[in-house]
Enzyme design. Structure first.
Site, mmCIF file in Angstrom:
data_model
loop_
_atom_site.group_PDB
_atom_site.id
_atom_site.type_symbol
_atom_site.label_atom_id
_atom_site.label_comp_id
_atom_site.label_asym_id
_atom_site.label_seq_id
_atom_site.Cartn_x
_atom_site.Cartn_y
_atom_site.Cartn_z
ATOM 1 N N VAL A 1 41.079 81.457 76.712
ATOM 2 C CA VAL A 1 39.377 80.324 77.362
ATOM 3 C C VAL A 1 38.601 80.601 76.312
ATOM 4 C CG1 VAL A 1 38.427 79.634 78.971
ATOM 5 C CG2 VAL A 1 40.852 80.670 79.856
ATOM 6 N N LYS A 2 38.229 79.481 75.359
ATOM 7 C CA LYS A 2 36.725 79.510 75.345
ATOM 8 C C LYS A 2 35.625 78.617 76.540
ATOM 9 C CE LYS A 2 34.980 76.093 71.708
ATOM 10 N NZ LYS A 2 35.217 75.088 70.684
#
Ligand code: R5P
Length: 262
Positions: free
Chosen positions: A171-172
């Site tokens: 996840v960014k």
């Protein structure tokens, strides 16, 4: 996780440190020719030797990155919107076969939780995770933040957790107060975007706080390629991410390298 997927993750995230410096240069997919990326190759050529992974679109990787380059590619496969319209209605732009032709190590799309495009972008994440699982290609969800949305642990934690629930392998998101809460609730490697250009010292401090709170590293664009010395900056960011330099040490490193053709 099966072998191919694990191998791709290990090519992006250094298995020795468990950390990653991803260079983001995909901004043009909705912003057009962003400052610093007008001539993409000129900007990224000196930075690529210092990047663990490059986040880019298929058009720019084909036109601007020499295939002899060994940097792992995190391929942005969503888009269809521009800064002139409603950003949250992104769709999938690139199919899995093309990602494989490019030899992508990972594929990525934005999700817009709390925005008009919430449902379509979340369902696209689900579809992409199904395809990623079929071919052993990890999916990174980008928790995009709409104009009206708060960048706090509650919102970013919500978006990051939903991404993991739907199958994202990475996840960014953005750094925020109480970032460890975001990290704890989303049990996959988390990287932070840099966001708008800020002073080098502040960007290094933000990266340091993020890794101290448990982030695997950064997926940073403007705070590297818009820096007064992008190569010195990416090296200082690496110092924070891989060598645990504190912000003061990393800034000193940046100052030492700056202007010396580092
Ligand atoms: C966002 O639109 C893009 O996906 C960028 O990759 C992302 O925002 C990271 O770049 P920056 O550090 O410039 O925010």
């Amino acid at each position: 996780m099966e072998w191919g997927m694990r191998n791709r993750m290990n090519r992006m995230i250094n298995p020795e440190t468990g950390r990653i410096v991803m260079l983001a240069v995909d901004h043009g997919y909705f912003q057009g020719p962003t400052t610093g990326l007008r001539e993409l190759s000129k900007t990224i050529d000196p930075l690529l030797p210092h990047a663990d992974t490059l986040m880019i679109t298929r058009g720019m990787v084909r036109n601007c990155v020499d295939p002899s380059n060994r940097v792992p590619i995190m391929l942005r496969v969503s888009g269809g919107t521009s800064i002139l319209g409603e950003l949250s209605h992104e769709g999938l732009t690139t199919d899995m076969e093309d990602a494989i032709r490019i030899n992508a190590c990972g594929i990525t799309l934005s999700i817009f939780v709390g925005a008009p495009g919430e449902k379509e972008t979340l369902l696209n994440l689900g579809k992409l995770c199904n395809m990623g699982a079929r071919y052993g290609i990890p999916v990174m969800a980008v928790t995009a933040v709409g104009r009206e949305m708060a960048r706090d642990a509650r919102y970013l934690g919500l978006a990051s957790r939903i991404a993991v629930e739907l199958g994202a392998h990475m996840v960014k998101t953005y750094y925020c107060e109480d970032f460890e809460q975001v990290v704890k609730a989303a049990p996959v490697p988390i990287v932070i975007a840099g966001g708008k250009k800020i002073a080098e010292k502040d960007a290094l401090e933000m990266a340091w706080k993020a890794v101290q709170a448990g982030a695997a590293g950064v997926d940073m664009g403007r705070n590297i390629f818009q820096s007064e010395d992008p190569v010195a900056m990416i090296k200082a960011v690496r110092g924070v991410v891989h060598d645990n330099l504190n912000p003061g040490q990393a800034y000193e490193m940046f100052q030492d390298l700056k202007g010396k053709g580092a």
